[in-house]
Design a protein around this motif. Structure first.
Motif, mmCIF file in Angstrom:
data_model
loop_
_atom_site.group_PDB
_atom_site.id
_atom_site.type_symbol
_atom_site.label_atom_id
_atom_site.label_comp_id
_atom_site.label_asym_id
_atom_site.label_seq_id
_atom_site.Cartn_x
_atom_site.Cartn_y
_atom_site.Cartn_z
ATOM 1 N N TYR A 112 -12.848 2.319 5.389
ATOM 2 C CA TYR A 112 -11.655 1.504 5.578
ATOM 3 C C TYR A 112 -11.494 0.502 4.433
ATOM 4 N N ARG B 30 -10.586 2.221 1.123
ATOM 5 C CA ARG B 30 -9.214 2.693 1.102
ATOM 6 C C ARG B 30 -8.209 1.554 0.964
ATOM 7 N N ASN B 31 -8.510 0.404 1.567
ATOM 8 C CA ASN B 31 -7.525 -0.671 1.633
ATOM 9 C C ASN B 31 -7.831 -1.857 0.731
ATOM 10 N N ARG C 180 -3.081 6.441 17.345
ATOM 11 C CA ARG C 180 -3.255 7.596 16.475
ATOM 12 C C ARG C 180 -2.077 8.553 16.625
ATOM 13 N N LYS D 214 -0.388 2.205 7.794
ATOM 14 C CA LYS D 214 -0.051 3.079 6.673
ATOM 15 C C LYS D 214 -0.853 4.374 6.712
ATOM 16 N N ASP D 215 -2.071 4.331 7.206
ATOM 17 C CA ASP D 215 -2.934 5.512 7.271
ATOM 18 C C ASP D 215 -3.574 5.551 8.645
ATOM 19 N N ARG D 216 -3.421 6.636 9.366
ATOM 20 C CA ARG D 216 -3.949 6.702 10.731
ATOM 21 C C ARG D 216 -5.469 6.590 10.764
ATOM 22 N N ASP D 217 -6.125 6.968 9.682
ATOM 23 C CA ASP D 217 -7.584 6.826 9.635
ATOM 24 C C ASP D 217 -8.021 5.360 9.616
ATOM 25 N N ASP D 218 -7.063 4.475 9.270
ATOM 26 C CA ASP D 218 -7.396 3.045 9.307
ATOM 27 C C ASP D 218 -7.750 2.595 10.715
#
Length: 778
Positions: A288, A291-292, A349, A85-89
């Protein structure tokens, strides 16, 4: 302990000959207190050259890293089953993977746990055996002081233990609950390793085969599953040939695999996003989880799969040494696998939609087919290594009396740990195929797989804490640091995996529950039966009256009556002479005893004792084996037994001769032999006694009756050896509880009737076997 051996650091001139002569009179009969020491013995893990260490490090790559090395096939797909859902994950997950690899395999196992080996052998069972040598925690009370004199035993004197270690030893030995907990942890670890051996082939082969859909997208998941099942069927079918047939082709293949994944990872890192290296900053882990939230915690169940197979480094230590494993992990495995995960994260990524098949999608087109072929081979090798480890651990657990004696086939003359158990192989193969067909995807299998892995980690952590307290006697701060850091890390991962209980996580629990029930039931009845026999044992002093009462005749040949007892006459013998009033000319009460050590030297294998008067020609023999030792075939066993018995008779005569005149002054309660620990014996008297005994042995011929007795043994062995075993039917007493009746009358009886019989496990020919029926009510 009685001995004529002189132990001196620098003996005076003239004493060397006496000591050498006395060494020839050392007792082989450890039951009298003089176990033979094997001088100059070198055991696994001792100092070896750097050339040999590097050679072992290369070999270890192919044996113990197949599982952890193939984890990149499915880690990211299991961590992000619903997509990214989020590339930073990816930064947070990659950071979790890197530090999980550093904390658990590297810090815990490579630099700490490997040093808790049992004379070179590792694994959960080795830890339990190591603890049981320092504290009497086994349920069957057959420990003997003589066993601790075996050259491979390696135990400190109790007086050297610190106060805390002595307190813990006292608590463990006097707490039935503590004994049960340690035993339960051991069989739980064994059950989880068996589950690991079942799930590793399923997830590894299915992950590798799934890659073919990149070039053949028309293949359905059902077809992928069927191809995987065919490979699994072949894998389990060839187990009877053993990994030794493949040899060290394993190491080159896995080495090529590591080169490929490292190269592909480096390629993806450079081509897609080199900035992914920021993941070495652990702050991305914090971001991480912020955020999650709960979803991030649940995803840990996929992250932990990056360390599957870590326990193999410890369990397979017996084939290598500590330094070799440390070199291969830090110089080959960790850099290659870390680069692979870093490269996959860099690729994702840019292409997060390909997370379901990250590994094969990230391969450069020209390298696909070579990588695919090597991946299939690496998956098979990873499965083979785990199966071999599962067989080895289960064969060691048999020495605990946890399962009926089944036939363990050693498939390698070079490596003692490579074994094959036909019945277990069939059941594991069937279970692996059923799991593959039922779950169909690596994500569902991964949920079950992770529980096996983390549970084994936690068991090792708890047993290691006991080792640190009882044996290593480390500072309490170091012990608390070890337990808190690794215990907390593993507990967090376990809670995450348990959240997927209904999505496949229940499988290893069900598997472990069934296996533990079978093992615990068999062990419970085994212990109860031992105590029953011990309570109804016939004292040795009543042997003559027993033989005369039943008017027993002596018949030609040698009779071996197998019994669990190492003292007294088993209750089976009176029943035998009552029903069949005849006994073989040479009769031996034979006990097969498994010591909590990996191996027992051949020279220390058999211990003898005279039973009754010399005219009876009846003896007790205890054959001692370590949990990694193999049982000899019948002819070899009979030959060794005969040689040992004749040596025992000769030494008895030699010691009798050496008693005239006895060394002054004789100690009280002396058993005809001088004792080395007696304060009244001066060093000169000991040397003089040894010299006199040696000269007597050299100048005086052995009595004619001793030579005749040795010749008689040879004749009776030629006439035939008959093996007598009890066919025990165990039932629960009429006033027993319902649970006890179910366990004893149904579960135990089912195992006894349907698994391999004891005579087959001991390789006893059917035409030389005589079974004596007896019923025990417990």
């Amino acid at each position: 302990m009685s001995s004529l051996e002189v132990e001196k650091n620098s003996p005076p001139v003239g004493a060397e000959a006496a000591a050498a002569a006395a060494s020839r009179l050392k007792r082989h009969d450890s039951l009298f207190g003089d176990a033979e020491k094997v001088s100059g013995a070198k055991y696994h893990g001792s100092e070896v050259s750097w050339v040999r260490t590097l050679h072992l490090a290369f070999q270890s790559v192919g044996i113990i890293y197949g599982d952890i090395g193939t984890s990149p096939l499915y880690v990211y797909s299991s961590t992000f089953p619903n997509g990214i859902k989020d590339r930073d994950d990816l930064l947070g997950v990659l950071s979790l993977i890197i530090y999980t690899l550093i904390i658990i395999p590297m810090l815990k196992y490579v630099f700490i746990v490997l040093y808790a080996n049992d004379n070179g052998d590792g694994g959960t069972f080795a830890l339990y055996s190591l603890i049981s040598r320092y504290a009497k925690i086994r349920m069957i009370p057959n420990q003997q002081a003589e066993d601790a004199m075996v050259s491979n035993y390696s135990i400190e004197a109790p007086s050297s233990q610190l106060r805390r270690a002595q307190w813990l030893k006292h608590k463990l030995e006097n707490s039935r609950a503590a004994k049960i907990v340690l035993f339960t942890l051991t069989i739980l670890g064994t059950s989880m390793v068996m589950g690991d051996g079942t799930l590793t082939p399923a997830i590894s082969v299915l992950s590798a085969v799934s890659g073919i859909r990149e070039k053949a997208p028309s293949l359905t998941q059902t077809q992928i599953v069927l191809i995987s099942v065919a490979i699994l069927f072949m894998l389990f079918s060839v187990q009877r040939f053993g990994t030794d047939k493949v040899g060290y082709t394993f190491a080159p293949i896995i080495s090529v695999w590591f080169l490929l994944i490292a190269g592909i990872g480096l390629y993806n890192l450079v081509v897609h996003e080199i900035g992914i290296l920021r993941a070495f900053n652990p702050m991305y882990i914090v971001s991480y989880f912020r955020r999650n939230g709960k979803q991030g915690w649940v995803s840990l169940g996929g992250v932990i799969l990056c360390v599957t197979g870590t326990e193999g480094m410890f369990a397979d230590l017996g084939h290598f040494n500590i330094r070799a494993v440390q070199i291969s992990f830090n110089c080959i495995l960790f850099p290659s696998v870390a680069l692979c995960y870093i490269g996959q994260a860099a690729y994702l990524r840019k292409f997060p939609e390909n997370v379901g098949d990250t590994f094969y999608r990230s391969i450069p087109a020209p390298m696909f087919w070579p990588t695919f072929v090597v991946a299939i081979m690496a998956a098979i090798i990873a499965s083979q290594a785990m199966l071999s480890g599962a067989f080895a651990i289960l064969s060691k657990a048999l020495s605990l009396g946890c399962l009926p004696r089944v036939r363990v086939i050693h498939t390698s003359k070079e490596y003692e740990g490579q074994v094959y158990i036909p019945e277990v192989n069939f059941l594991m193969g069937l279970a692996s195929i059923v799991v593959t067909i039922a779950f169909r995807t690596t994500t569902s299998i991964g949920n079950a797989y992770g529980i096996c892995v983390v549970t084994t980690f936690m068991i090792t952590t708890h047993l290691m804490t006991v080792v640190m307290l009882l044996i290593w006697k480390k500072h309490i701060v170091f012990i608390l640091l070890f337990y808190v850091v690794f215990g907390f890390t593993e507990a967090v991962y376990l809670t995450s995996i348990l959240s997927k209980f209904v999505d496949g996580g229940y499988l290893p629990f069900c598997f472990a529950l069934v296996l533990m029930t079978l093992m615990a039931t068999w062990h419970y009845v085994h212990v109860k039966r031992y105590w029953y026999e011990l309570e109804h044992v016939v004292p040795t002093g009543e042997l003559t009256a027993l033989l005369e009462k039943n008017d027993v005749r002596r018949i030609p040949g040698v009779g071996l009556l197998y019994t669990e007892l190492v003292q007294g006459i088993p209750p089976l013998f009176p029943r035998l002479v009552k029903k069949i009033p005849s006994v073989h000319s040479v009769f031996i009460f034979m006990s097969i005893k498994h010591l909590p050590i990996p191996r027992v030297a051949a020279a220390e294998r058999f211990l003898f004792r005279q039973v009754g008067s010399r005219d009876h020609r009846m003896f007790r023999c205890v054959a001692r084996y370590g949990y990694s030792d193999t049982l000899e075939d019948p002819k070899e066993f009979a030959a060794f037994l005969s040689d040992g018995l004749k040596m025992f008779i000769q030494e008895e005569s030699a010691f009798a001769l050496s008693d005239a005149p006895p060394p002054p002054p004789p100690p009280e309660n002396d058993d005809r032999r001088p004792t080395t620990n007696s304060a009244v014996h001066s060093e000169e008297a000991m040397i003089q006694s040894s010299s006199m005994a040696a000269s007597s042995f050299q100048s005086i011929q052995l009595p004619v009756d001793v030579e005749q007795e040795k010749q008689l043994i040879d004749r009776e062995v030629e006439r035939g050896v008959v093996y007598l075993m009890g066919e025990a039917n165990v039932t629960a007493g009429p006033k027993s509880s319902i649970m006890k009746k179910i366990a004893v009358n149904y579960i135990y009886t089912f195992l006894r009737k349907n698994l391999t019989e004891g005579h087959r496990a001991l390789s006893i020919p059917k035409d030389q076997l005589l079974k004596v029926g007896i019923t025990y009510e417990i």
